[in-house]
Write an enzyme that holds these catalytic residues in place. Structure first.
Site, PDB file in Angstrom:
ATOM      1  CB  SER A   1       0.738  12.964  14.832  1.00  0.00           C
ATOM      2  OG  SER A   1      -0.177  12.383  13.947  1.00  0.00           O
TER       3      SER A   1
HETATM    4  N1  SAH Z   1      -5.179  11.107  15.814  1.00  0.00           N
HETATM    5  C1  SAH Z   1      -4.475   9.931  16.283  1.00  0.00           C
HETATM    6  C2  SAH Z   1      -3.456   9.454  15.274  1.00  0.00           C
HETATM    7  C3  SAH Z   1      -4.022   8.349  14.568  1.00  0.00           C
HETATM    8  S1  SAH Z   1      -3.121   7.444  13.363  1.00  0.00           S
HETATM    9  C4  SAH Z   1      -3.833  10.135  17.622  1.00  0.00           C
HETATM   10  O1  SAH Z   1      -3.854  11.260  18.133  1.00  0.00           O
HETATM   11  O2  SAH Z   1      -3.332   9.162  18.185  1.00  0.00           O
HETATM   12  C5  SAH Z   1      -4.431   7.312  12.194  1.00  0.00           C
HETATM   13  C6  SAH Z   1      -5.618   6.506  12.626  1.00  0.00           C
HETATM   14  O3  SAH Z   1      -6.565   6.574  11.570  1.00  0.00           O
HETATM   15  C7  SAH Z   1      -5.335   5.043  12.873  1.00  0.00           C
HETATM   16  O4  SAH Z   1      -5.762   4.679  14.135  1.00  0.00           O
HETATM   17  C8  SAH Z   1      -6.146   4.338  11.778  1.00  0.00           C
HETATM   18  O5  SAH Z   1      -6.683   3.088  12.178  1.00  0.00           O
HETATM   19  C9  SAH Z   1      -7.246   5.340  11.524  1.00  0.00           C
HETATM   20  N2  SAH Z   1      -7.938   5.235  10.251  1.00  0.00           N
HETATM   21  C10 SAH Z   1      -7.430   4.962   9.034  1.00  0.00           C
HETATM   22  N3  SAH Z   1      -8.409   4.953   8.106  1.00  0.00           N
HETATM   23  C11 SAH Z   1      -9.572   5.228   8.744  1.00  0.00           C
HETATM   24  C12 SAH Z   1     -10.936   5.357   8.353  1.00  0.00           C
HETATM   25  N4  SAH Z   1     -11.325   5.203   7.079  1.00  0.00           N
HETATM   26  N5  SAH Z   1     -11.851   5.646   9.292  1.00  0.00           N
HETATM   27  C13 SAH Z   1     -11.502   5.795  10.590  1.00  0.00           C
HETATM   28  N6  SAH Z   1     -10.231   5.684  11.033  1.00  0.00           N
HETATM   29  C14 SAH Z   1      -9.276   5.412  10.127  1.00  0.00           C
END
Ligand code: SAH
Length: 222
Positions: free
Chosen positions: A62
């Site tokens: 993000s």
């Molecule tokens: N907080 C992260 C941003 C992540 S983007 C950062 O600081 O970089 C969102 C993430 O959520 C992705 O890596 C995606 O694979 C994960 N995601 C999506 N659905 C999910 C689920 N059900 N359980 C765990 N992770 C999930």
């Protein structure tokens, strides 16, 4: 490298403070975490820009302002147990750890989980525990949590997350009926009741899982 430190200071000044984030501890944490270490080498020069960036596997880190805004809204105190769903690059988890939280973070994509596990070890973030699983089911083993943060957008608030939230506690999650178009929702649990606050529009990648979207949609990075 000091030019990266200057870039980080500028990021905090122009994207975080100028847009209204006031919490001094959040500002200090954003100044401290080396965001450029959380993206691939080719993107290092863009790491402090005002945008989200691709981290592989169709996922994104993000933009700095969103991280600061969500972190401030979580009202973290040192020693709190915080559950994050969507580890991604580990950047948000590192910001939470800098605030003194004990962080539990769940990621569903295995190669991303492994890459981030190595990164956080290398950067010595030892107060972050990672798990490879479907985060829409929470992380029962360490529940309840003082704070829960979901960094992917789903169609609804997964029931397991409400159940695993302490009273009092705060949960923040992007929710919306269309992938990539959500409202950032803050849930406050207090005296056995749940209160809801809308923090504004948001565009997160999809929360995919049992209580999220069934398949990945809108994969393009923005
Ligand atoms: N907080 C992260 C941003 C992540 S983007 C950062 O600081 O970089 C969102 C993430 O959520 C992705 O890596 C995606 O694979 C994960 N995601 C999506 N659905 C999910 C689920 N059900 N359980 C765990 N992770 C999930």
């Amino acid at each position: 490298m000091s030019n990266l430190r200057f870039a980080r200071q500028r990021m905090v000044r122009e994207q975080v403070i100028a847009r209204g984030v006031k919490d001094k501890r959040v500002i200090a944490a954003m100044l401290k975490v080396p965001r450029h270490e959380f993206v691939d080498e080719a993107l290092v020069v863009q790491a402090y820009g005002d945008s989200s960036l691709p981290i592989g596997f169709g996922q994104t880190i993000s933009k700095p302002y969103i991280v600061a805004k969500m972190t401030e809204a979580l009202e973290i105190e040192p020693g709190m147990k915080v559950l994050e769903i969507g580890t991604g690059s580990g950047y948000q988890a590192a910001v939470l750890a800098e605030l003194g939280a004990e962080v539990f973070s769940v990621e569903r994509i295995k190669p991303l989980y492994i890459k981030t596990l190595n990164r956080l070890n290398k950067l010595r973030y030892f107060n972050i525990k990672l798990k490879l699983a479907d985060g829409t089911l929470g992380w029962e083993e360490y529940a309840p949590y003082d704070r829960i943060l979901v960094t992917a957008g789903g169609p609804e608030i997964p029931y397991a997350l409400l159940k695993q939230l302490k009273d009092p506690g705060i949960l923040i999650i992007p929710v919306g009926p269309i992938p990539r178009k959500q409202r950032l929702i803050k849930i406050m649990r207090r005296d056995g009741r749940f209160f809801k606050k809308d923090l504004g529009p948001a565009q997160f990648v999809s929360l995919v899982g049992r209580f999220g979207w069934e398949v990945e949609t809108g994969k393009e990075a923005n």
